[in-house]
Design a protein around this motif. Structure first.
Motif, PDB file in Angstrom:
ATOM      1  N   GLY A 132       0.818  -1.214   0.000  1.00  0.00           N
ATOM      2  CA  GLY A 132       0.000   0.000   0.000  1.00  0.00           C
ATOM      3  C   GLY A 132       0.850   1.260   0.000  1.00  0.00           C
ATOM      4  O   GLY A 132       0.572   2.204  -0.741  1.00  0.00           O
ATOM      5  N   ARG A 133       1.904   1.281   0.823  1.00  0.00           N
ATOM      6  CA  ARG A 133       2.780   2.448   0.879  1.00  0.00           C
ATOM      7  C   ARG A 133       3.519   2.657  -0.430  1.00  0.00           C
ATOM      8  O   ARG A 133       3.645   3.780  -0.917  1.00  0.00           O
TER       9      ARG A 133
ATOM     10  N   ALA B 160       1.078   4.034  -2.989  1.00  0.00           N
ATOM     11  CA  ALA B 160       0.691   5.401  -2.608  1.00  0.00           C
ATOM     12  C   ALA B 160       1.818   6.382  -2.932  1.00  0.00           C
ATOM     13  O   ALA B 160       1.564   7.483  -3.432  1.00  0.00           O
ATOM     14  N   GLN B 161       3.064   5.985  -2.697  1.00  0.00           N
ATOM     15  CA  GLN B 161       4.207   6.848  -3.013  1.00  0.00           C
ATOM     16  C   GLN B 161       4.298   7.126  -4.509  1.00  0.00           C
ATOM     17  O   GLN B 161       4.818   8.154  -4.926  1.00  0.00           O
TER      18      GLN B 161
ATOM     19  N   PHE C 204      -0.744   5.992  -6.588  1.00  0.00           N
ATOM     20  CA  PHE C 204      -1.804   5.032  -6.885  1.00  0.00           C
ATOM     21  C   PHE C 204      -2.535   4.633  -5.612  1.00  0.00           C
ATOM     22  O   PHE C 204      -1.996   4.721  -4.517  1.00  0.00           O
ATOM     23  N   HIS C 205      -3.768   4.199  -5.776  1.00  0.00           N
ATOM     24  CA  HIS C 205      -4.520   3.622  -4.665  1.00  0.00           C
ATOM     25  C   HIS C 205      -5.058   2.265  -5.109  1.00  0.00           C
ATOM     26  O   HIS C 205      -5.281   2.030  -6.288  1.00  0.00           O
ATOM     27  N   MET C 206      -5.250   1.378  -4.147  1.00  0.00           N
ATOM     28  CA  MET C 206      -5.793   0.060  -4.437  1.00  0.00           C
ATOM     29  C   MET C 206      -7.308   0.147  -4.449  1.00  0.00           C
ATOM     30  O   MET C 206      -7.908   0.497  -3.443  1.00  0.00           O
ATOM     31  N   GLU C 207      -7.892  -0.144  -5.601  1.00  0.00           N
ATOM     32  CA  GLU C 207      -9.356  -0.099  -5.722  1.00  0.00           C
ATOM     33  C   GLU C 207     -10.001  -1.386  -5.268  1.00  0.00           C
ATOM     34  O   GLU C 207     -11.025  -1.372  -4.608  1.00  0.00           O
TER      35      GLU C 207
ATOM     36  N   ALA D  23      -4.832  -1.384  -9.007  1.00  0.00           N
ATOM     37  CA  ALA D  23      -4.327  -0.089  -8.560  1.00  0.00           C
ATOM     38  C   ALA D  23      -4.547   0.938  -9.658  1.00  0.00           C
ATOM     39  O   ALA D  23      -4.243   0.697 -10.820  1.00  0.00           O
ATOM     40  N   ARG D  24      -5.094   2.070  -9.255  1.00  0.00           N
ATOM     41  CA  ARG D  24      -5.388   3.140 -10.208  1.00  0.00           C
ATOM     42  C   ARG D  24      -4.740   4.432  -9.710  1.00  0.00           C
ATOM     43  O   ARG D  24      -4.634   4.661  -8.523  1.00  0.00           O
TER      44      ARG D  24
ATOM     45  N   GLU E 129      -4.220   8.128  -8.528  1.00  0.00           N
ATOM     46  CA  GLU E 129      -5.042   9.001  -7.689  1.00  0.00           C
ATOM     47  C   GLU E 129      -5.684  10.114  -8.491  1.00  0.00           C
ATOM     48  O   GLU E 129      -6.790  10.534  -8.203  1.00  0.00           O
TER      49      GLU E 129
END
Length: 113
Positions: A54-55, A58-59, A62-65, A108-109, A111
């Motif tokens: 996740g980190r 995010a860096q 991207f975020h996990m949908e 992952a898409r 942000e």
């Protein structure tokens, strides 16, 4: 890779879980052996937990949908499962599923999309 992703595009990822009990139990016995296949596959250069995945994404913006995981609990022996019960009693310990997740599967898409 993010630069080449089309607008609205996403990554579909499959990442093994180093926190899986099949890795931790031998590690608690002082054993760490690479294998021909699986989580400790000789070709794996880095290892990840759900939090570190996740980190990392995010860096990169991207975020996990969607998040799924495969399990290998049916292959765990009685001693491994007993060990897990003791681990789960540690204050602040992750939840049970993170020790049984063999591989995380997610979408992952970006942000900004």
């Amino acid at each position: 890779m993010a630069e080449r992703l089309k607008k609205g595009g996403a990554f579909i990822c499959s990442i093994p879980n180093i926190m899986n009990l099949s890795v931790l139990y031998p590690l608690l016995q002082g054993k760490f052996e690479y294998e021909e296949a699986g989580i400790l596959d000789r070709t794996h250069l880095k290892f990840f937990t759900l939090d570190s995945i996740g980190r990392l994404f995010a860096q990169c913006g991207f975020h996990m949908e969607k998040l799924l995981y495969s399990q290998n609990a049916d292959k765990m022996g009685e001693q491994e499962m007993e060990c897990l019960q003791h681990i789960l009693n540690i204050p602040g310990c992750a939840d049970r599923d993170q020790f049984l997740a063999y591989q995380y599967l997610f979408l992952a898409r970006a942000e900004t999309q």
